[in-house]
Design an enzyme around this catalytic site. Structure first.
Site, PDB file in Angstrom:
ATOM      1  N   ASP A  54      -6.175  -4.054   1.422  1.00  0.00           N
ATOM      2  CA  ASP A  54      -6.086  -3.991   2.802  1.00  0.00           C
ATOM      3  C   ASP A  54      -7.569  -3.314   3.223  1.00  0.00           C
ATOM      4  OD1 ASP A  54      -5.000  -3.175   4.524  1.00  0.00           O
ATOM      5  OD2 ASP A  54      -4.148  -0.532   4.652  1.00  0.00           O
ATOM      6  N   HIS A  89       0.813  -1.347  -0.058  1.00  0.00           N
ATOM      7  CA  HIS A  89       0.110   0.113  -0.076  1.00  0.00           C
ATOM      8  C   HIS A  89       0.643   1.310   0.213  1.00  0.00           C
ATOM      9  CE1 HIS A  89       0.903  -0.752   4.197  1.00  0.00           C
ATOM     10  NE2 HIS A  89      -0.322  -0.939   4.274  1.00  0.00           N
TER      11      HIS A  89
END
Length: 422
Positions: free
Chosen positions: A303, A230
């Site tokens: 995520d 991420h």
């Protein structure tokens, strides 16, 4: 037997993009051809719809064991299926963490009951202590697919090097959450809005890209594969590009929220827009999109981080946990902010959500072919959808509730069975 008729069949692995019929039997695709007639087959009319490989998400938090008031493996799997995902990889920041064979087996036993493919990483260090490596070899043999201390950055460069050397020896890789605590303030708030609006020191960009720079250079020196999780900063994309240019084995993912929105979302959506790393600036949003376009970033991963409403709805936003539920909006965010916006073609989006993440882990997934797995998602790429708070997930901590996005999943098929139907 299942016969999918008249859909636009798109396979990023082979480049196939044409209106075809797809015949499925015993968990496999047995035929893909312009017209199939099959007596007695259950028929799905996919006219006007896209027929793609089941989506693959290599970064989800299903909170089991220990935090099942937020999510559990079953509700996580339901959320995944509703989002078009047939394979997911869970992170190990459970309670207890997935650091030993016993906990891993317990998690995998639970995962095996689900209708989609639910896999998990184990931790890099024992109980996230940042110092002592877990038994990589034993954990891999017991069914872990990789290693990550996601949620807690590895502060010791010595430990990072040891982990990379061990992963290389075992032909696997480590995935890293890059936010140096020594360079950071309050997590979940980008430094600009933190200072101007909340009058606190927030999460700095340098905390992300400085730690990344260290780790990609250790990967370069050890010739190990490191996967950056991420990333969110313009400079971070450049760090990955630089390392790849040197010949380092570095791959990277971006979450849909980071190519869709900026820090300003905190002002309208409050704690539901609070996440680690935080939403950044428009220049950062543009940079991660450019990274996806150029191929520096090869994977989109959600995520998915569900939290209970009571935890998010606290008076002091700095006390709310970071993270958003993401599985059920991911495809729509890609269709809206990448495809409709003219940044990526639909095939390029699918590649980053199916074939590339599968290839990273050598999964038998992420493609459509005769004799291949019957993991398929069927969706309307053009339909408008108003995101409401009725998710299959236990949690509804999404900053996208109330927004109209593109794309609607109509069917998710895993191992030849319909596991979600809208």
């Amino acid at each position: 037997m299942l016969l999918i008729k008249n859909g636009r069949v798109m396979d990023p692995k082979s480049g196939l993009d044409q209106v075809c019929d797809v015949l499925v039997q015993d968990g496999k695709i047995i035929k893909i051809t312009p017209e199939i007639k099959e007596e007695g087959a259950e028929i799905i009319d996919a006219s006007g719809l896209v027929v793609a490989p089941g989506l693959v998400d290599i970064h989800v938090h299903f909170r089991e064991p220990g935090q099942t008031h937020k999510e559990d493996i079953h509700t996580g799997a339901l959320a995944a299926a509703a989002g078009g995902f047939t394979t997911v990889v869970m992170m190990a920041n459970t309670s207890p963490t997935i650091s030993d064979i016993e906990t891993l087996k317990e998690v995998l036993d639970s995962a095996a009951k689900e209708k989609i493919n639910v896999k998990t990483v184990a931790t890099i260090t024992k109980n996230f202590n940042g110092q002592d490596l877990t038994d990589f070899k034993a954990l891999l043999e017991a069914g872990a697919v990789g290693f990550s201390d996601d949620g807690i950055p590895l502060e010791s460069s010595k430990v990072v090097k040891e982990a990379m050397e061990e992963a290389k020896k075992l032909n696997t890789f480590i995935s890293l959450h890059e936010e140096d605590p020594g360079l950071n303030g309050v997590l979940g708030f980008n430094e600009n809005i933190a200072k101007e609006h909340f009058h606190i020191c927030g999460a700095t960009g340098v905390a992300e890209y400085a730690m990344m720079a260290r780790d990609v250079m250790i990967a370069y020196a050890t010739k190990a594969h490191v996967h950056i999780q991420h990333l969110s900063k313009e400079e971070s994309v450049k760090v990955v590009e630089f390392a790849q240019g040197l010949g380092a084995q570095v791959t990277a993912e971006v979450a849909p929220q980071h190519f869709s929105k900026t820090e300003a979302l905190l002002l309208t959506q409050g704690s539901n827009a609070k996440m680690n790393p935080p939403l950044r600036l428009e220049s950062d949003r543009r940079a991660v999109i450019e990274g996806l376009k150029s191929g520096i970033i090869t994977v989109i991963a959600t995520d998915h981080a569900p939290h209970h409403a009571d935890e998010k709805n606290v008076e002091d936003i700095t006390k709310a946990p970071s993270g958003m539920t993401g599985l059920e909006t991911s495809l729509s965010l890609g269709l809206t902010y990448l495809v409709e916006a003219g940044e990526l073609s639909l095939m390029e989006l699918l590649e980053k959500m199916t074939y590339n993440p599968s290839k990273l882990y050598n999964f038998e997934a992420g493609y459509l072919a005769e004799n291949g797995p019957a993991d398929i998602t069927i969706f309307d790429a053009k339909a408008d959808r108003l995101v409401d708070s009725h998710f299959a997930s236990k949690a509804a901590n999404s900053p996208f509730i109330g927004e109209t996005l593109k794309g609607q999943v109509k069917y998710t098929i895993c191992k030849g069975q319909i596991v979600y139907q809208n």
